[in-house]
Design a protein around this motif. Structure first.
Motif, short mmCIF file in Angstrom:
data_model
loop_
_atom_site.label_atom_id
_atom_site.label_comp_id
_atom_site.label_asym_id
_atom_site.label_seq_id
_atom_site.Cartn_x
_atom_site.Cartn_y
_atom_site.Cartn_z
N GLY A 1 11.23 2.91 -2.81
CA GLY A 1 10.89 1.50 -2.61
C GLY A 1 10.94 0.68 -3.89
N GLU B 1 1.72 -0.55 -5.92
CA GLU B 1 2.33 -1.87 -5.97
C GLU B 1 3.20 -2.02 -7.22
OE1 GLU B 1 0.71 -6.40 -5.34
OE2 GLU B 1 -0.23 -4.70 -4.35
N ARG C 1 0.60 5.00 -1.79
CA ARG C 1 1.12 3.65 -1.85
C ARG C 1 0.72 2.98 -3.15
NH1 ARG C 1 3.89 -0.01 1.58
NH2 ARG C 1 3.83 0.76 3.72
N TYR D 1 4.82 -12.70 -6.76
CA TYR D 1 5.22 -11.50 -7.49
C TYR D 1 6.72 -11.48 -7.73
CZ TYR D 1 6.26 -9.94 -2.69
OH TYR D 1 6.73 -9.85 -1.41
N THR E 1 9.02 -2.06 -6.67
CA THR E 1 7.65 -2.36 -7.10
C THR E 1 7.48 -3.87 -7.05
OG1 THR E 1 8.15 -2.49 -9.47
CG2 THR E 1 7.52 -0.32 -8.59
N HIS E 2 6.24 -4.29 -6.92
CA HIS E 2 5.88 -5.70 -6.98
C HIS E 2 5.08 -5.94 -8.24
CE1 HIS E 2 6.18 -6.65 -2.35
NE2 HIS E 2 7.32 -6.25 -2.87
N SER F 1 5.25 5.56 -3.04
CA SER F 1 6.06 4.46 -2.51
C SER F 1 5.52 3.10 -2.92
CB SER F 1 6.10 4.54 -0.98
OG SER F 1 6.76 3.40 -0.44
N GLY F 2 6.44 2.25 -3.35
CA GLY F 2 6.12 0.84 -3.52
C GLY F 2 6.01 0.18 -2.16
N PRO F 3 5.81 -1.14 -2.14
CA PRO F 3 5.64 -1.85 -0.87
C PRO F 3 6.94 -1.85 -0.05
CG PRO F 3 4.90 -3.17 -2.76
CD PRO F 3 5.66 -2.02 -3.31
#
Ligand code: CTP
Ligand code: CA
Length: 225
Positions: free
Chosen positions: A20, A76, A74, A31, A22-23, A59-61
């Motif tokens: 995923g 961010e 999870r 973001y 990243t934010h 995992s990122g968002p």
């Protein structure tokens, strides 16, 4: 065993996968991010679990479901991802499929930035930690096989070779993410495997699930157990 319909070459082995985007927060409501869907990384985590591995997926968002049979952590931001990766080690295999933001706003504002009629606010960036390079360079507890991805829009192989050398990983899975290919967010992928020995292998365009199964089979064959 001979009675199994499917071989489980990673039975009981710990595997780490990142996936995923990243934010990176600008303020509480905004973001910086990228177009990664997490599909390829999540598919690799699932394929590794199906091969018997004890998989932690950092995992990122993402908007896709958690793969079955996988422990999902999870996060961010890139810095959170690094911390979660370090907490998930040791592992025999680490696959870094996440599209980690290279930069974050140097300072995340605590309150929403207001449009106050003056000039647009400047956005000063700071470099994020390189998670793949950090794990590749671990003096102790480095996973036996460290795999990076290289998402490129041009000169895919040359960039991948430079990345492999720079980051010190064992293998790079490179793909072309120029807009025409539709890889970002799409369900299919055309990958090139770039090895430490300089060997390059180009695979046909396949569903990301099929790419994942074949990659896991390949990784399992490379791990010295
Ligand atoms: N990666 C990482 N941490 C970062 C940046 C990248 O772990 N801060 C990992 C990615 O998960 C991927 C590999 O490094 O496995 C290559 O990522 P990529 O973005 O292609 O490489 P960069 O070194 O960031 O180079 P650039 O974006 O300039 O092409
Ligand atoms: Ca990058």
């Amino acid at each position: 065993s001979g009675r199994d319909a499917f071989p489980r070459p990673l039975a009981g082995r710990r595997v780490l996968v990142t996936s995923g985007p990243t934010h990176e927060p600008i303020d509480p409501v905004r973001y910086l991010a990228n177009r990664s869907s997490g599909r390829q990384g999540h598919a690799i985590a699932q394929a590794a679990a199906e091969a018997g591995a004890l998989v932690t997926l950092v995992s990122g968002p993402v908007a896709i479901p958690n793969p079955p049979g996988v422990t999902v952590v999870r996060v961010e931001t890139a810095r959170e991802m690094l911390a979660a990766v370090e907490a998930a080690l040791p592992a025999v295999l680490a696959v870094f499929a996440a599209a980690v933001a290279d930069w974050r706003p140097a300072e995340a504002k605590g309150a929403k930035i207001k449009k106050d009629g003056a000039a647009p606010p400047p956005l000063t960036l700071a470099e994020n930690p390189d998670i793949l390079a950090t794990v590749s360079g671990m003096a102790q507890g480095r996973p036996g096989l460290v795999v990076g991805f290289a998402a490129e829009t041009n000169d895919v192989i040359a960039h991948a070779q430079q990345k492999l050398a720079r980051k010190g990983c064992d293998l790079i899975v490179a793909n072309d993410v120029s807009a025409e290919g539709g890889v970002m967010g799409g369900t299919r992928n055309t990958v090139h495997l770039v090895g430490r020995d300089g060997a390059i292998e180009t695979w046909p365009t396949l569903d990301k699930d099929e790419v994942a199964r074949r990659l896991v089979e390949r990784f399992a064959g490379m791990i010295v157990l």
